[in-house]
Structures are given as C-alpha cells and as structure tokens.
Design a protein around this motif. Structure first.
Motif, short mmCIF file in Angstrom:
data_model
loop_
_atom_site.label_atom_id
_atom_site.label_comp_id
_atom_site.label_asym_id
_atom_site.label_seq_id
_atom_site.Cartn_x
_atom_site.Cartn_y
_atom_site.Cartn_z
N HIS A 184 0.84 -1.21 0.00
CA HIS A 184 0.00 0.00 0.00
C HIS A 184 0.87 1.26 0.00
O HIS A 184 0.72 2.15 0.84
N ASN A 185 1.77 1.33 -0.96
CA ASN A 185 2.74 2.43 -0.97
C ASN A 185 2.08 3.80 -1.05
O ASN A 185 2.57 4.77 -0.46
N GLY A 186 0.97 3.91 -1.77
CA GLY A 186 0.26 5.19 -1.81
C GLY A 186 -0.31 5.57 -0.46
O GLY A 186 -0.25 6.74 -0.06
N ASP A 187 -0.86 4.59 0.24
CA ASP A 187 -1.41 4.86 1.58
C ASP A 187 -0.30 5.29 2.54
O ASP A 187 -0.51 6.16 3.40
N VAL A 188 0.87 4.68 2.41
CA VAL A 188 2.00 5.05 3.27
C VAL A 188 2.43 6.49 2.98
O VAL A 188 2.67 7.28 3.90
N ALA A 189 2.53 6.83 1.69
CA ALA A 189 2.90 8.20 1.32
C ALA A 189 1.88 9.20 1.85
O ALA A 189 2.23 10.27 2.37
N ARG A 190 0.61 8.85 1.73
CA ARG A 190 -0.46 9.73 2.22
C ARG A 190 -0.36 9.92 3.73
O ARG A 190 -0.45 11.06 4.24
N LYS A 191 -0.18 8.83 4.45
CA LYS A 191 -0.11 8.91 5.91
C LYS A 191 1.06 9.79 6.35
O LYS A 191 0.92 10.64 7.24
N ALA A 192 2.21 9.60 5.70
CA ALA A 192 3.39 10.36 6.08
C ALA A 192 3.22 11.85 5.77
O ALA A 192 3.53 12.71 6.61
N LEU A 193 2.71 12.16 4.59
CA LEU A 193 2.58 13.56 4.21
C LEU A 193 1.54 14.27 5.09
O LEU A 193 1.75 15.41 5.53
N LEU A 194 0.42 13.60 5.36
CA LEU A 194 -0.61 14.23 6.20
C LEU A 194 -0.11 14.42 7.63
O LEU A 194 -0.40 15.44 8.26
N ALA A 195 0.66 13.45 8.13
CA ALA A 195 1.20 13.59 9.48
C ALA A 195 2.13 14.80 9.55
O ALA A 195 2.05 15.60 10.50
N PHE A 196 2.99 14.94 8.54
CA PHE A 196 3.88 16.10 8.51
C PHE A 196 3.07 17.39 8.40
O PHE A 196 3.32 18.37 9.12
N ALA A 197 2.09 17.41 7.49
CA ALA A 197 1.32 18.62 7.25
C ALA A 197 0.57 19.06 8.51
O ALA A 197 0.48 20.26 8.82
N HIS A 198 0.02 18.10 9.26
CA HIS A 198 -0.71 18.45 10.48
C HIS A 198 0.21 19.06 11.53
O HIS A 198 -0.21 19.91 12.32
N LEU A 199 1.47 18.65 11.53
CA LEU A 199 2.43 19.24 12.47
C LEU A 199 2.73 20.69 12.10
O LEU A 199 3.13 21.48 12.95
N GLN A 200 2.51 21.03 10.84
CA GLN A 200 2.87 22.36 10.36
C GLN A 200 1.68 23.29 10.23
O GLN A 200 1.75 24.47 10.60
N ASN A 201 0.57 22.76 9.67
CA ASN A 201 -0.58 23.63 9.36
C ASN A 201 -1.82 22.76 9.20
O ASN A 201 -1.98 22.09 8.18
N HIS A 202 -2.69 22.76 10.20
CA HIS A 202 -3.87 21.89 10.15
C HIS A 202 -4.76 22.20 8.95
O HIS A 202 -5.33 21.29 8.33
N ASP A 203 -4.90 23.47 8.63
CA ASP A 203 -5.77 23.85 7.52
C ASP A 203 -5.24 23.31 6.20
O ASP A 203 -5.98 22.78 5.37
N LEU A 204 -3.93 23.44 5.99
CA LEU A 204 -3.32 22.90 4.78
C LEU A 204 -3.44 21.38 4.75
O LEU A 204 -3.73 20.79 3.70
N ALA A 205 -3.26 20.74 5.89
CA ALA A 205 -3.37 19.28 5.95
C ALA A 205 -4.77 18.83 5.52
O ALA A 205 -4.92 17.84 4.78
N ARG A 206 -5.79 19.55 5.97
CA ARG A 206 -7.16 19.17 5.58
C ARG A 206 -7.36 19.37 4.08
O ARG A 206 -8.06 18.59 3.43
N TRP A 207 -6.75 20.42 3.51
CA TRP A 207 -6.86 20.64 2.06
C TRP A 207 -6.18 19.52 1.30
O TRP A 207 -6.71 19.00 0.31
#
Length: 491
Positions: A194-217
């Motif tokens: 599930h390489n796409g799911d792994v990439a999604r999980k990692a990017l969203l985790a990083f984005a939430h640490l930086q900017n919740h609004d951007l992460a939701r987008w």
C-alpha cells in the motif's frame, strides 16, 4: 559513440532511439529519487508512450534530495539527459534503447527554491517517488510518523528551505493552493505494501504538524494511488558500461541495466490527469492489493530467503544461488508452503506460472544481479517483505522453521564474514545498531527479535519462532548453510 543529442542519428542500428523530438517535450512529472529502478521502469514506460507520439507533455524532471544524487545529475546533464536502457537476458530478444523522457534534474543541495518553484508549476501534475522503503519516516513497530527525525524537525522550523521529501511536498502544495493552481498526484513507486497509503499517511502527518488547515486541504484534494511495481534492476557496474560499449558502440557514463520483464499495476486515482500508460502495457485497477501482496510476499520475500543464505555461502550473484539445488528447492518450498496459502486470488494471474517465472528471472545469468543489492537495507525490508508472512504463520499455528531461517541467516550475515572467511561491509543505514545486537551469542534472540522497529511484537512473543531462530542460527554457525538446508528440507 558518445551518447548525446548530436550523436543520436549516428548510433548503431542495434540501438533504438526516440522517435519523438526531445526538444518538443514539456514537463508534467517531477520524480524524486532518480536511480536505476525509476529509469528502467516509470521513465521507460513514459518513453514508450512518447514513441507512439503521445504524452509529450509528460516529460520528467528528476529531483535529488541527497548529496549522493549529484553523481546521477552530473552524468545525465553531461549527455543531454539521455541514457541507455540495456536489457540483459538469457534469451536473444532483448532490447537496447536510448531514453529521452527525463529532460532535466534539480538538486535540493543547489538551492531549495528552484525545486520548490518547479513543484509549484501548474504544468506539474504528478510527483512520483522512489525514496526506498525506509524513506517514508514511518516507525514499522508503531505505524506512526517519525516526527523526531532531524530532517523533519528542520523542515518544521524552516518550511521555505526544506530538506525532506515531505517538507518539499507540503510547501509546494501550500504554494499551489494559494496560487489556485490546484493539487498534484503523489505517486509512490517504492516496494511497499500500500505504498500510496503510506505516502499519504506520512505527508498528512507532517502537514498536520505544520498547518492543520493545509493538511485538511491536502486530505481532500491530493490523491495517492497504490501501485505494484516490478522489474529487477541491478546496480550498473563498470563491466556493464564496457559491455554496452563493446556490443553496441554506445559510450554511456551511466546506462541502466535491467531484465526484460516489466510490470506496473496502479490504481487509477489521479487528480490532475495522467499519461495514457495503458497504451504501453500498464494495468490500471480499482484495487492493487492482491497484486502487491503477490509480488511483495513472493518476489521480494523470496529474494530475502535466498540472498543472505547465498551470501553466507560465498555467492555474490542471484543466479548463482539459483544454480544451487538446495537453495532453489528451499526457495520453492518457502513459496509453495508458506506464502501461497496466504494469498488471495489475483485477477488474471496464474500463481503457479508466476512462481515459475520468478525462478526463471532469478536464474537470469546475463543480468548478473548482485546479492549485495538485494541484501542492502535489510532492517527496512524485513518489516515489509518477511514479517507479515511470519506473523500470519504464527497466527495460523503453521510451521515457522523456513521463515525463521531467513531471519537467522540475516543475523549471521550481520557478523560480516561468510563461510569462506571473506569479510564484507553491511549496506544498511542501521548497520552499526544491528551489528551490535549480534556481537554476542548470549541473549541474541532477545536483542535481535526484540527490535520492534523491525520485527514488531508477534514474533518475539512466539516461543516456536524464537526456538526455531536460535536453533537455526546455531546450526548455520556450526555446520553451515548447506547442512542446515538439508535439515530444514528433511533430507
């Protein structure tokens, strides 16, 4: 003949060249992690499509985030970003062709802004990744994103000057959102379940640490298709370069060598369009799961089942291990009895025929695939390729001896000396830590199997697995690989 654009029309007739004009290409993809596999796989498919006169607006801009990527950038730039795809097989119907689908490469080390600007261009609609199994910053024992890593901490504090892939993706998507240029698809081409799911999980985790609004987008607009990718691509050696020069007259500073076999199954989830790769053999599907389970457990799992045992015996190429009757029988038994019962039906695939094809591919003498390549990064490969099989065997109360032998062979391999007394280096980012765990025999199983980042919690809790691991490790040390295989195979 030195490979470059002025010499394209003068290459020998045995070398296929682009039927399209490289100067007419427009970039639509940024690929992060330009190595042999990308050039033999995604770039090769894209080039094949361009040779049909289509997809000329999907040229690839390479991107390198590591210092080591400079060598590839310099090699490609020196020959107008052309390179030779050099197929090697035991049959005569292999091809040699020049690929021009990559027409630029940027290095983060030369300045983050250039790469961020490229990623933010509206014409870039796919960002693809080959950043290795360990590049996604996911703790395999917990499944959580490693926010504590130095490069992640740096990027959170310096979003305009990122170092990690997730820092670059997040900042580029922020700019695209603000500019109204829309998202891109993030497409992993790494050998991960599930390489796409792994990439999604990692990017969203990083984005939430930086900017919740951007992460939701990002969550609502960016797509992350899962994919199964398959082509054996050994490291290019000086001997390969010389072989290409002598056989075909092409002087290429960094050709890519690969087997003739090629497969890509990918979920059709692209938010900003995609090349018509189906015209050149890519299979699009709604669910890639059965294909990736088949490939990861059979091909990648069997590679590891062979590689450490073979390396301990003194072999250095995959085809040498297949020429050893004991190793070949062990691999087929592992495939048939341990892995195959765990697999769901795979649409359009005959598993018996697939396993036979794997044996033929591994036995390919012409490609001379290095065991060192397959051995590398074992600490990242085991959680993806072996541990799920072992966990299922334990849960189903099935024999675990064959899969425990894979782990025991790796533990002995970590000592850095084969049966012939030859010393070797351990190519693994965690080499020092892993080698420390095998320095003494007393408490070995606790130290090795107790590393939850690699083996999780099920394996060290299984008395049957721990017992088999210790017995087989001692057997490998005392009587060697061949005698241990005879015992495991019941000879």
């Amino acid at each position: 003949m030195k490979l470059n654009k002025p010499n394209l029309d003068h290459l020998p007739p045995t070398v296929a060249r682009p039927s399209y004009d490289p100067s007419q290409l427009r970039q639509g993809i940024v690929h992060i992690g330009v190595g042999g596999f990308h050039r033999a796989h995604q770039a090769a498919y894209t080039d094949a499509l361009m040779n049909l006169g289509e997809g000329l607006d999907w040229a690839i801009c390479g991107a390198g985030l590591r210092r080591e990527d400079r060598a590839m950038r310099d090699a490609l730039a020196a020959q107008d970003h052309l390179y030779t795809l050099f197929e090697l097989g035991d049959q005569p119907d292999t091809q040699v062709r020049v690929i021009a689908a990559i027409n630029g490469m940027l290095l983060a080390e030369d300045g983050a802004e250039m790469l961020l600007a490229k990623l933010a261009e509206p014409g870039i609609r796919i960002v693809s990744l080959t950043i290795t199994e360990g590049g996604y910053c996911i703790d395999d024992s917990t499944g959580e994103f490693r926010a504590d890593l130095p490069q992640i901490q740096h990027d959170l504090a310096n979003p305009q000057a990122p170092q990690s892939v997730f820092g670059f993706l997040c900042e580029a998507l922020r700019r695209r959102r603000e500019a109204g240029s829309g998202p891109f698809t993030v497409m992993s081409c790494d050998n991960l379940p599930h390489n796409g799911d792994v990439a999604r999980k990692a990017l969203l985790a990083f984005a939430h640490l930086q900017n919740h609004d951007l992460a939701r987008w990002i969550d609502g607009h960016v797509s992350f298709p899962n994919a199964m990718v398959d082509r054996i691509t050994p490291m290019t050696s000086p001997a390969h370069r010389q072989q290409l020069l002598e056989r075909h007259g092409v002087d290429d500073s960094w050709p890519v060598v690969c087997e003739p076999f090629l497969q890509w199954v990918v979920e059709d989830k692209f938010v900003a369009g995609r090349p018509a790769w189906e015209q050149v053999g890519v299979q699009f599907t709604d669910d890639v799961t059965p294909y990736e389970e088949m490939k990861i457990k059979l091909l990648n799992g069997s590679h590891l089942a062979l590689t450490y045992l073979g390396f301990l015996q003194g072999y250095r190429f995959v085809h040498e291990t297949l020429a050893d009757p004991l190793l070949q029988r062990y691999m087929r038994t592992f495939m048939d009895q341990d892995v195959t019962p765990q697999l769901a039906p795979v649409p359009g695939i005959d598993l018996t025929r697939y396993k036979h094809s794997l044996t033929e591919r591994f036995a390919n003498r012409a490609i001379a695939d290095q065991l060192e390549r397959v051995c590398s990064d074992g600490s990242s490969k085991f959680p993806k390729f072996i541990v799920p099989t072992a966990n299922r065997l334990i849960a189903d109360r099935k024999p675990v001896e064959r899969v425990a032998l894979v782990v025991a062979a790796w533990a002995l391999y970590l000592r850095g000396e084969d049966e012939r007394g030859t010393r070797y280096n351990i190519p693994d980012p965690r080499a020092a830590d892993c080698q420390a765990r095998v320095a003494q025999r007393d408490g070995l199983a606790t130290r090795v199997l107790g590393d939850e980042t690699i083996f999780g919690s099920t394996i060290p809790a299984s008395k049957a697995f721990v017992s088999a691991f210790e017995r087989l490790y001692d057997s490998l040390r005392e009587v060697g690989v061949s005698e241990t295989l005879r015992q495991v195979l019941g000879d």
